[in-house]
Structure formats: C-alpha cells, structure tokens
Design a protein around this motif. Sequence first.
Motif, mmCIF file in Angstrom:
data_model
loop_
_atom_site.group_PDB
_atom_site.id
_atom_site.type_symbol
_atom_site.label_atom_id
_atom_site.label_comp_id
_atom_site.label_asym_id
_atom_site.label_seq_id
_atom_site.Cartn_x
_atom_site.Cartn_y
_atom_site.Cartn_z
ATOM 1 N N LEU A 111 5.825 2.634 -6.942
ATOM 2 C CA LEU A 111 4.804 1.617 -7.193
ATOM 3 C C LEU A 111 5.441 0.252 -7.439
ATOM 4 C CD1 LEU A 111 1.825 0.828 -7.760
ATOM 5 C CD2 LEU A 111 2.260 1.462 -10.149
ATOM 6 N N ALA A 112 6.449 0.219 -8.308
ATOM 7 C CA ALA A 112 7.104 -1.050 -8.645
ATOM 8 C C ALA A 112 7.791 -1.666 -7.427
ATOM 9 C CB ALA A 112 8.116 -0.830 -9.770
ATOM 10 N N ALA A 113 8.530 -0.849 -6.671
ATOM 11 C CA ALA A 113 9.232 -1.370 -5.494
ATOM 12 C C ALA A 113 8.238 -1.821 -4.426
ATOM 13 C CB ALA A 113 10.177 -0.315 -4.932
ATOM 14 N N GLY A 114 7.189 -1.042 -4.211
ATOM 15 C CA GLY A 114 6.190 -1.403 -3.211
ATOM 16 C C GLY A 114 5.497 -2.707 -3.544
ATOM 17 N N LEU A 115 5.109 -2.864 -4.794
ATOM 18 C CA LEU A 115 4.437 -4.097 -5.187
ATOM 19 C C LEU A 115 5.392 -5.289 -5.191
ATOM 20 C CD1 LEU A 115 2.051 -2.846 -8.012
ATOM 21 C CD2 LEU A 115 1.507 -3.366 -5.632
ATOM 22 N N PHE A 116 6.624 -5.065 -5.609
ATOM 23 C CA PHE A 116 7.614 -6.141 -5.625
ATOM 24 C C PHE A 116 7.909 -6.632 -4.202
ATOM 25 C CE2 PHE A 116 12.132 -7.454 -5.460
ATOM 26 C CZ PHE A 116 12.046 -8.587 -6.248
ATOM 27 N N GLY A 131 16.161 2.520 5.722
ATOM 28 C CA GLY A 131 16.924 3.140 6.805
ATOM 29 C C GLY A 131 17.926 4.149 6.272
ATOM 30 N N ALA A 132 18.597 3.815 5.178
ATOM 31 C CA ALA A 132 19.538 4.749 4.556
ATOM 32 C C ALA A 132 18.804 5.971 4.004
ATOM 33 C CB ALA A 132 20.307 4.047 3.448
ATOM 34 N N ARG A 133 17.636 5.756 3.404
ATOM 35 C CA ARG A 133 16.848 6.891 2.893
ATOM 36 C C ARG A 133 16.390 7.795 4.034
ATOM 37 N NH1 ARG A 133 12.290 5.484 -1.163
ATOM 38 N NH2 ARG A 133 12.322 7.741 -1.248
ATOM 39 N N PHE A 134 15.983 7.189 5.147
ATOM 40 C CA PHE A 134 15.564 7.969 6.310
ATOM 41 C C PHE A 134 16.744 8.745 6.893
ATOM 42 C CE2 PHE A 134 14.943 7.987 11.031
ATOM 43 C CZ PHE A 134 14.015 9.005 11.058
ATOM 44 N N TYR A 135 17.898 8.101 6.979
ATOM 45 C CA TYR A 135 19.093 8.755 7.504
ATOM 46 C C TYR A 135 19.483 9.958 6.649
ATOM 47 C CZ TYR A 135 23.903 9.420 9.049
ATOM 48 O OH TYR A 135 25.071 9.958 9.518
ATOM 49 N N ASN A 136 19.408 9.805 5.321
ATOM 50 C CA ASN A 136 19.805 10.884 4.420
ATOM 51 C C ASN A 136 18.776 12.012 4.341
ATOM 52 O OD1 ASN A 136 22.253 9.716 3.717
ATOM 53 N ND2 ASN A 136 21.336 8.510 2.090
ATOM 54 N N SER A 137 17.492 11.677 4.418
ATOM 55 C CA SER A 137 16.456 12.705 4.256
ATOM 56 C C SER A 137 15.955 13.255 5.585
ATOM 57 C CB SER A 137 15.267 12.134 3.486
ATOM 58 O OG SER A 137 14.547 11.203 4.278
ATOM 59 N N GLY A 138 15.966 12.453 6.630
ATOM 60 C CA GLY A 138 15.433 12.866 7.913
ATOM 61 C C GLY A 138 13.913 12.876 7.966
ATOM 62 N N LYS A 139 13.266 12.424 6.899
ATOM 63 C CA LYS A 139 11.800 12.407 6.834
ATOM 64 C C LYS A 139 11.281 11.056 7.313
ATOM 65 C CE LYS A 139 11.597 15.601 2.961
ATOM 66 N NZ LYS A 139 11.181 15.775 1.566
ATOM 67 N N SER A 146 0.831 -1.209 0.000
ATOM 68 C CA SER A 146 0.000 0.000 0.000
ATOM 69 C C SER A 146 0.864 1.256 0.000
ATOM 70 C CB SER A 146 -0.971 -0.003 1.181
ATOM 71 O OG SER A 146 -0.266 0.053 2.397
ATOM 72 N N GLY A 147 2.049 1.176 0.596
ATOM 73 C CA GLY A 147 2.971 2.315 0.542
ATOM 74 C C GLY A 147 3.378 2.633 -0.883
ATOM 75 N N GLY A 148 3.633 1.603 -1.672
ATOM 76 C CA GLY A 148 3.954 1.826 -3.083
ATOM 77 C C GLY A 148 2.789 2.420 -3.849
ATOM 78 N N PRO A 179 7.902 8.313 3.990
ATOM 79 C CA PRO A 179 7.571 6.942 4.339
ATOM 80 C C PRO A 179 8.772 6.127 4.788
ATOM 81 C CG PRO A 179 7.848 7.078 1.990
ATOM 82 C CD PRO A 179 8.093 8.473 2.547
ATOM 83 N N ALA A 180 9.982 6.678 4.538
ATOM 84 C CA ALA A 180 11.191 5.871 4.751
ATOM 85 C C ALA A 180 11.372 5.446 6.203
ATOM 86 C CB ALA A 180 12.419 6.642 4.266
#
Length: 107
Positions: A31-36, A70-78, A16-18, A81-82
Amino acid sequence: MAVDWLGFGYAALVASGGLIGYAKAGSVPSLAAGLFFGSLAGLGAYQISQNPNNVWISLITSGTLTAVMGARFYNSGKFMPAGLIAGVSLLMVGRLALKMVDKPHEK
C-alpha cells in the motif's frame, strides 16, 4: 497544453496496484509503495502536462519501478503484479526517452 493522459493512467495503475495488494493480502508495504510511487508518477504526469520537456520525475519513477519490479519478477517468475508493473514501467521509460529525443533544442 496537452494533458498527459498516459502518464496519469500509469499513475492510477501503480496506485491501484498498491491498494489491491493491501486489500487482498493486507500488505501495508505494498500500500505504501503503491501510493508513494503512484503519487510521484501523478506529479510527473502533471509536470509533463505543464511543460512537455520536464520528464525527469516521471523518468526516475518509472525507471525505479522497472528495476525493482523487474528484479522481483525475475526472482519470482510471477507475472502479477511484478511482471505487469515492470513491463508497463519499461514502456513508460521508452515513451519518456522518445519525448527527450524529440523535444526541440532550445538555444
């Protein structure tokens, strides 16, 4: 055999996140990553429902999502959804690790 409801819920959250990423931002990679990854998590939950000792697909999927998001969250701080997916994926890794430790040893 017990159904792995937490695993199926995790798979639904990832998929659902994708879908939400695509609906809000038009992001086809989301979409592709979420469904995969949602499909892999669903397959892993199905396998755990059939054989509680078969945690490998779920463990690899949740471990990969923990690292990537986790890497996306670390880099963005958001957090969204990360951070959310990284946190839930880390909880799944812990749950699956406990399943591996608690499983009976076969002779």
